[in-house]
Write a protein that holds these residues in place. Structure first.
Motif, short mmCIF file in Angstrom:
data_model
loop_
_atom_site.label_atom_id
_atom_site.label_comp_id
_atom_site.label_asym_id
_atom_site.label_seq_id
_atom_site.Cartn_x
_atom_site.Cartn_y
_atom_site.Cartn_z
N VAL A 1 1.13 26.74 -0.16
CA VAL A 1 0.97 25.37 -0.66
C VAL A 1 0.29 24.49 0.39
N LEU A 2 -0.51 23.54 -0.09
CA LEU A 2 -1.20 22.57 0.76
C LEU A 2 -0.88 21.17 0.25
N THR A 3 -0.45 20.29 1.15
CA THR A 3 -0.19 18.90 0.81
C THR A 3 -1.06 18.03 1.71
N TRP A 4 -1.67 17.00 1.12
CA TRP A 4 -2.49 16.08 1.90
C TRP A 4 -2.38 14.68 1.33
N SER A 5 -2.72 13.70 2.15
CA SER A 5 -2.75 12.32 1.69
C SER A 5 -3.71 11.52 2.57
N ARG A 6 -4.26 10.48 1.98
CA ARG A 6 -5.11 9.55 2.73
C ARG A 6 -4.17 8.61 3.48
N ILE A 7 -4.44 8.38 4.77
CA ILE A 7 -3.54 7.55 5.56
C ILE A 7 -4.20 6.29 6.11
N ASP A 8 -5.47 6.06 5.81
CA ASP A 8 -6.12 4.83 6.25
C ASP A 8 -6.33 3.91 5.04
N TRP A 9 -6.58 2.67 5.30
CA TRP A 9 -6.79 1.70 4.22
C TRP A 9 -7.95 0.81 4.55
N PRO A 10 -8.78 0.50 3.57
CA PRO A 10 -9.86 -0.46 3.81
C PRO A 10 -9.26 -1.82 4.19
N THR A 11 -9.97 -2.58 5.01
CA THR A 11 -9.49 -3.90 5.36
C THR A 11 -9.58 -4.82 4.16
N GLU A 12 -8.64 -5.73 4.09
CA GLU A 12 -8.62 -6.66 2.96
C GLU A 12 -9.61 -7.78 3.20
N LYS B 1 0.86 -1.18 0.00
CA LYS B 1 0.00 0.00 0.00
C LYS B 1 0.89 1.22 0.00
N PHE B 2 0.59 2.17 -0.86
CA PHE B 2 1.40 3.35 -1.00
C PHE B 2 0.58 4.57 -0.62
N ILE B 3 1.19 5.43 0.17
CA ILE B 3 0.56 6.71 0.48
C ILE B 3 0.98 7.69 -0.61
N VAL B 4 0.00 8.27 -1.27
CA VAL B 4 0.27 9.21 -2.35
C VAL B 4 -0.05 10.62 -1.86
N GLU B 5 0.98 11.47 -1.79
CA GLU B 5 0.75 12.85 -1.40
C GLU B 5 0.26 13.65 -2.60
N ARG B 6 -0.65 14.53 -2.32
CA ARG B 6 -1.15 15.44 -3.34
C ARG B 6 -0.86 16.87 -2.87
N THR B 7 -0.53 17.73 -3.82
CA THR B 7 -0.15 19.09 -3.48
C THR B 7 -0.86 20.08 -4.39
N VAL B 8 -1.34 21.17 -3.80
CA VAL B 8 -1.90 22.28 -4.57
C VAL B 8 -1.22 23.57 -4.12
N VAL B 9 -1.12 24.51 -5.04
CA VAL B 9 -0.61 25.84 -4.74
C VAL B 9 -1.80 26.78 -4.75
N GLY B 10 -1.80 27.77 -3.88
CA GLY B 10 -2.90 28.73 -3.84
C GLY B 10 -3.20 29.29 -5.21
N LEU C 1 -6.43 26.56 -1.51
CA LEU C 1 -5.85 25.64 -0.53
C LEU C 1 -6.94 24.74 0.03
N ASN C 2 -7.39 23.78 -0.80
CA ASN C 2 -8.47 22.88 -0.39
C ASN C 2 -8.40 21.59 -1.19
N TRP C 3 -9.16 20.59 -0.72
CA TRP C 3 -9.32 19.33 -1.45
C TRP C 3 -10.66 18.73 -1.08
N TYR C 4 -11.10 17.76 -1.89
CA TYR C 4 -12.38 17.10 -1.67
C TYR C 4 -12.14 15.83 -0.86
N GLY C 5 -12.72 15.79 0.34
CA GLY C 5 -12.57 14.64 1.21
C GLY C 5 -13.80 13.74 1.16
N LYS C 6 -13.58 12.47 1.39
CA LYS C 6 -14.66 11.48 1.40
C LYS C 6 -14.96 11.05 2.83
N ALA C 7 -16.24 10.87 3.13
CA ALA C 7 -16.67 10.46 4.46
C ALA C 7 -15.98 9.18 4.88
N GLY C 8 -15.51 9.16 6.13
CA GLY C 8 -14.91 7.96 6.70
C GLY C 8 -13.45 7.75 6.36
#
Length: 163
Positions: free
Chosen positions: A151-162, A5-14, A34-41
């Motif tokens: 600049v804003l950097t974010w990444s998803r850090i959780d993973w669904p169970t296999e 599983k790889f954590i992919v960082e995403r970056t946006v500039v104002g 400086l924003n991103w679209y997040g998903k519930a959970g």
């Protein structure tokens, strides 16, 4: 069998400069771009580096985060300079903290101040998560976030169970 599983960082500039002028009252303002679209959970880590100018070193600014109502997890730190060589921090577990008016007691410089906002969030509903700013002085205080330098950097850090 384990899956990598790889954590992919995403970056946006104002996207553009954002004025935090408060003519009649103090309120948080979205920092453009400086924003991103997040998903519930889902759980995200984020870090914003915000470069800003003030009309006078006696004018301070503070930065926070906002997003969909009632996040399941929210913990963040906002750091900023209050004078040359002096740093302050606010910690939050709710949106737009500290509550207005922000008490930052000034800025280190008239130009090129740096604030950082970093934390963890798990939204309870899908929606936009955004960095927000506030200026501490009603009427005379102005602050401009430098869009092209922030600049804003974010990444998803959780993973669904296999399965």
């Amino acid at each position: 069998m384990s899956t990598n599983k790889f954590i992919v960082e995403r970056t946006v500039v104002g996207s553009t400069d954002t004025a935090l002028t408060q003519a009649s009252g103090i309120a948080y303002v979205d920092v453009a771009g400086l924003n991103w679209y997040g998903k519930a959970g889902e759980v995200y880590k984020f870090k914003a580096s915000v470069v800003y100018d003030v009309n006078a070193t006696g004018t301070g600014a503070n930065f926070s985060v906002s997003g969909p109502a009632s996040p399941t997890v929210l913990s963040y730190k906002s750091e900023f300079s209050t004078a040359a060589g002096t740093q302050a921090a606010n910690y939050g577990n709710a949106y737009d903290l500290p509550a207005a008016p922000a008490q930052t007691t000034g800025s280190a410089f008239a130009t090129d101040n740096l604030a950082t906002v970093e934390g963890i969030i798990s939204p309870s509903a899908d929606g936009v998560i955004t960095i927000r700013g506030i200026v501490e002085t009603v009427g005379s205080g102005t602050c401009t976030v430098q869009g092209a330098s922030s600049v804003l950097t974010w990444s998803r850090i959780d993973w669904p169970t296999e399965a």
